[in-house]
Write a protein that holds these residues in place. Structure first.
Motif, PDB file in Angstrom:
ATOM      1  N   PHE A 127      65.405  79.008  14.025  1.00 16.76           N
ATOM      2  CA  PHE A 127      64.234  79.236  14.869  1.00 16.76           C
ATOM      3  C   PHE A 127      63.341  80.263  14.183  1.00 16.76           C
ATOM      4  CE2 PHE A 127      62.123  81.008  18.725  1.00 16.76           C
ATOM      5  CZ  PHE A 127      61.576  79.834  19.204  1.00 16.76           C
ATOM      6  N   ALA A 128      62.138  79.865  13.809  1.00 21.83           N
ATOM      7  CA  ALA A 128      61.280  80.672  12.941  1.00 21.83           C
ATOM      8  C   ALA A 128      60.395  81.671  13.683  1.00 21.83           C
ATOM      9  CB  ALA A 128      60.400  79.749  12.100  1.00 21.83           C
ATOM     10  N   TYR A 129      60.322  81.615  14.983  1.00 26.44           N
ATOM     11  CA  TYR A 129      59.374  82.458  15.723  1.00 26.44           C
ATOM     12  C   TYR A 129      60.079  83.716  16.205  1.00 26.44           C
ATOM     13  CZ  TYR A 129      56.568  78.383  15.200  1.00 26.44           C
ATOM     14  OH  TYR A 129      55.871  77.343  14.657  1.00 26.44           O
ATOM     15  N   LYS A 130      60.161  84.681  15.295  1.00 27.42           N
ATOM     16  CA  LYS A 130      60.906  85.910  15.551  1.00 27.42           C
ATOM     17  C   LYS A 130      59.957  87.076  15.688  1.00 27.42           C
ATOM     18  CE  LYS A 130      64.859  84.000  13.406  1.00 27.42           C
ATOM     19  NZ  LYS A 130      66.046  84.061  12.731  1.00 27.42           N
TER      20      LYS A 130
ATOM     21  N   ALA B 244      56.944  74.097  16.299  1.00 26.76           N
ATOM     22  CA  ALA B 244      58.303  74.431  16.743  1.00 26.76           C
ATOM     23  C   ALA B 244      59.051  73.155  17.111  1.00 26.76           C
ATOM     24  CB  ALA B 244      58.253  75.394  17.925  1.00 26.76           C
ATOM     25  N   ALA B 245      58.386  72.235  17.787  1.00 26.73           N
ATOM     26  CA  ALA B 245      59.019  70.975  18.174  1.00 26.73           C
ATOM     27  C   ALA B 245      59.377  70.136  16.946  1.00 26.73           C
ATOM     28  CB  ALA B 245      58.092  70.196  19.103  1.00 26.73           C
ATOM     29  N   MET B 246      58.475  70.076  15.957  1.00 25.10           N
ATOM     30  CA  MET B 246      58.758  69.304  14.741  1.00 25.10           C
ATOM     31  C   MET B 246      59.933  69.908  13.973  1.00 25.10           C
ATOM     32  SD  MET B 246      55.082  67.958  13.262  1.00 25.10           S
ATOM     33  CE  MET B 246      54.792  69.477  12.429  1.00 25.10           C
ATOM     34  N   SER B 247      59.995  71.226  13.924  1.00 25.33           N
ATOM     35  CA  SER B 247      61.099  71.886  13.235  1.00 25.33           C
ATOM     36  C   SER B 247      62.428  71.547  13.904  1.00 25.33           C
ATOM     37  CB  SER B 247      60.878  73.403  13.238  1.00 25.33           C
ATOM     38  OG  SER B 247      62.033  74.077  12.806  1.00 25.33           O
ATOM     39  N   PHE B 248      62.446  71.604  15.226  1.00 23.31           N
ATOM     40  CA  PHE B 248      63.668  71.295  15.965  1.00 23.31           C
ATOM     41  C   PHE B 248      64.062  69.832  15.782  1.00 23.31           C
ATOM     42  CE2 PHE B 248      65.727  69.765  19.871  1.00 23.31           C
ATOM     43  CZ  PHE B 248      66.904  70.491  19.774  1.00 23.31           C
ATOM     44  N   ARG B 249      63.111  68.943  15.957  1.00 25.19           N
ATOM     45  CA  ARG B 249      63.415  67.515  15.858  1.00 25.19           C
ATOM     46  C   ARG B 249      63.879  67.156  14.459  1.00 25.19           C
ATOM     47  NH1 ARG B 249      61.899  62.730  18.574  1.00 25.19           N
ATOM     48  NH2 ARG B 249      63.441  61.253  17.834  1.00 25.19           N
TER      49      ARG B 249
ATOM     50  N   ALA C 174      47.746  77.652  19.931  1.00 21.40           N
ATOM     51  CA  ALA C 174      48.983  77.608  20.715  1.00 21.40           C
ATOM     52  C   ALA C 174      49.553  76.189  20.727  1.00 21.40           C
ATOM     53  CB  ALA C 174      48.737  78.108  22.136  1.00 21.40           C
ATOM     54  N   ASN C 175      48.688  75.184  20.851  1.00 24.23           N
ATOM     55  CA  ASN C 175      49.160  73.800  20.783  1.00 24.23           C
ATOM     56  C   ASN C 175      49.780  73.511  19.420  1.00 24.23           C
ATOM     57  OD1 ASN C 175      48.710  72.499  23.298  1.00 24.23           O
ATOM     58  ND2 ASN C 175      46.514  72.584  22.909  1.00 24.23           N
ATOM     59  N   SER C 176      49.173  74.018  18.374  1.00 25.87           N
ATOM     60  CA  SER C 176      49.711  73.837  17.032  1.00 25.87           C
ATOM     61  C   SER C 176      51.073  74.513  16.897  1.00 25.87           C
ATOM     62  CB  SER C 176      48.730  74.393  15.999  1.00 25.87           C
ATOM     63  OG  SER C 176      49.267  74.294  14.711  1.00 25.87           O
TER      64      SER C 176
ATOM     65  N   THR D 146      49.434  88.587  20.249  1.00 24.75           N
ATOM     66  CA  THR D 146      50.832  88.179  20.269  1.00 24.75           C
ATOM     67  C   THR D 146      51.083  87.308  21.489  1.00 24.75           C
ATOM     68  OG1 THR D 146      51.468  90.223  19.155  1.00 24.75           O
ATOM     69  CG2 THR D 146      53.208  89.033  20.297  1.00 24.75           C
ATOM     70  N   VAL D 147      51.805  86.232  21.277  1.00 25.88           N
ATOM     71  CA  VAL D 147      52.189  85.350  22.382  1.00 25.88           C
ATOM     72  C   VAL D 147      53.706  85.166  22.390  1.00 25.88           C
ATOM     73  CG1 VAL D 147      50.011  84.076  22.537  1.00 25.88           C
ATOM     74  CG2 VAL D 147      51.793  83.266  21.015  1.00 25.88           C
ATOM     75  N   LEU D 148      54.217  84.955  23.568  1.00 22.91           N
ATOM     76  CA  LEU D 148      55.621  84.619  23.768  1.00 22.91           C
ATOM     77  C   LEU D 148      55.673  83.202  24.319  1.00 22.91           C
ATOM     78  CD1 LEU D 148      56.731  87.897  25.606  1.00 22.91           C
ATOM     79  CD2 LEU D 148      56.953  87.383  23.182  1.00 22.91           C
ATOM     80  N   PHE D 149      56.705  82.458  23.960  1.00 22.18           N
ATOM     81  CA  PHE D 149      56.876  81.122  24.524  1.00 22.18           C
ATOM     82  C   PHE D 149      58.365  80.823  24.613  1.00 22.18           C
ATOM     83  CE2 PHE D 149      56.704  80.467  19.981  1.00 22.18           C
ATOM     84  CZ  PHE D 149      57.685  79.526  19.735  1.00 22.18           C
ATOM     85  N   ASP D 150      58.702  79.874  25.468  1.00 22.69           N
ATOM     86  CA  ASP D 150      60.098  79.505  25.675  1.00 22.69           C
ATOM     87  C   ASP D 150      60.392  78.149  25.061  1.00 22.69           C
ATOM     88  OD1 ASP D 150      60.563  81.824  27.134  1.00 22.69           O
ATOM     89  OD2 ASP D 150      60.112  80.855  29.048  1.00 22.69           O
ATOM     90  N   PHE D 151      61.556  78.053  24.446  1.00 24.63           N
ATOM     91  CA  PHE D 151      62.108  76.785  23.994  1.00 24.63           C
ATOM     92  C   PHE D 151      63.304  76.511  24.892  1.00 24.63           C
ATOM     93  CE2 PHE D 151      65.352  74.441  21.720  1.00 24.63           C
ATOM     94  CZ  PHE D 151      64.648  73.340  21.279  1.00 24.63           C
ATOM     95  N   THR D 152      63.298  75.361  25.558  1.00 24.09           N
ATOM     96  CA  THR D 152      64.422  74.989  26.421  1.00 24.09           C
ATOM     97  C   THR D 152      64.995  73.662  25.951  1.00 24.09           C
ATOM     98  OG1 THR D 152      62.953  73.925  28.015  1.00 24.09           O
ATOM     99  CG2 THR D 152      63.538  76.212  28.439  1.00 24.09           C
ATOM    100  N   PHE D 153      66.302  73.528  26.119  1.00 22.27           N
ATOM    101  CA  PHE D 153      67.025  72.347  25.652  1.00 22.27           C
ATOM    102  C   PHE D 153      68.037  71.952  26.701  1.00 22.27           C
ATOM    103  CE2 PHE D 153      70.856  70.668  23.643  1.00 22.27           C
ATOM    104  CZ  PHE D 153      70.359  69.615  22.886  1.00 22.27           C
TER     105      PHE D 153
END
Length: 188
Positions: free
Chosen positions: A58-61, A165-170, A158-160, A96-103
């Motif tokens: 996960f690259a968004y640290k 993040a989604a492409m990296s995960f997939r 933000a959309n980008s 700075t923005v925060l976002f959630d990744f859920t699985f």
């Protein structure tokens, strides 16, 4: 006759496309969601693979609040990113923005979401967090927004970020380690 016909055509196109005029309505929330069906992979294997990605790829640290529940096949992690708005003079101002990744893993596949964006408008006060939609509304009300277009600029960034993040995960979930032997059989 041609001028009359041209005028009618233009009038008709304008009448049929009123939604294309301006982006004055409320912008859509920034989110990326995908449901991926799988065959043969169980919930535990999918969960373990997603957990490995969240912990190691996960690259968004910096990340925070990794919550993983193996029995339910779920995980959630909060990532951090930086967007760039501009001031009235055209100079970059990082936000700075925060976002959630859920699985969520199931026996038949998995679903993941990149969303719930929040902004930290003032880097000197990182505890003051504003919802991203609220922050975009504040930017729209700014008197310089006609020149800077910061509301649309940050929405696009933000959309980008959500898409990346989604492409990296997939990509990580689709890449399976090689099993067996590589090369021609029977050679030593």
């Amino acid at each position: 006759m041609k001028k009359v016909l041209l005028g009618l055509c233009v009038s008709g196109m304008l009448a049929l496309a009123p939604a294309a005029w301006a982006q004055s309505g409320a912008p859509a929330p920034v989110e990326y969601t995908e449901r991926v069906p799988t065959e043969g992979a169980g919930r535990t294997a999918l969960y373990n693979r997603a957990l490995d990605w969240a912990q190691n790829k996960f690259a968004y640290k910096p990340t925070s609040s990794l919550k993983a529940t193996e029995a339910a096949g779920t995980l959630r992690i909060t990532g951090t990113g930086t967007l760039k708005q501009v001031d009235g003079k055209g100079k970059d101002q990082p936000v700075t923005v925060l976002f959630d990744f859920t699985f969520q893993a199931t026996d038949n596949g998995y679903t993941y979401t990149v969303g719930t964006f929040r902004a930290i408008p003032d880097a000197k006060q990182p505890s003051q967090i504003v919802g991203f939609d609220e922050y975009r509304t504040e930017l729209q009300a700014d008197r310089n927004n006609e020149k800077t277009h910061n509301d649309r600029r940050l929405t696009a960034q933000a959309n980008s970020m959500a898409s990346e993040a989604a492409m990296s995960f997939r990509s990580y979930m689709n890449s399976q380690p090689a099993e067996g032997h590589v090369g021609l059989a029977g050679e030593n």
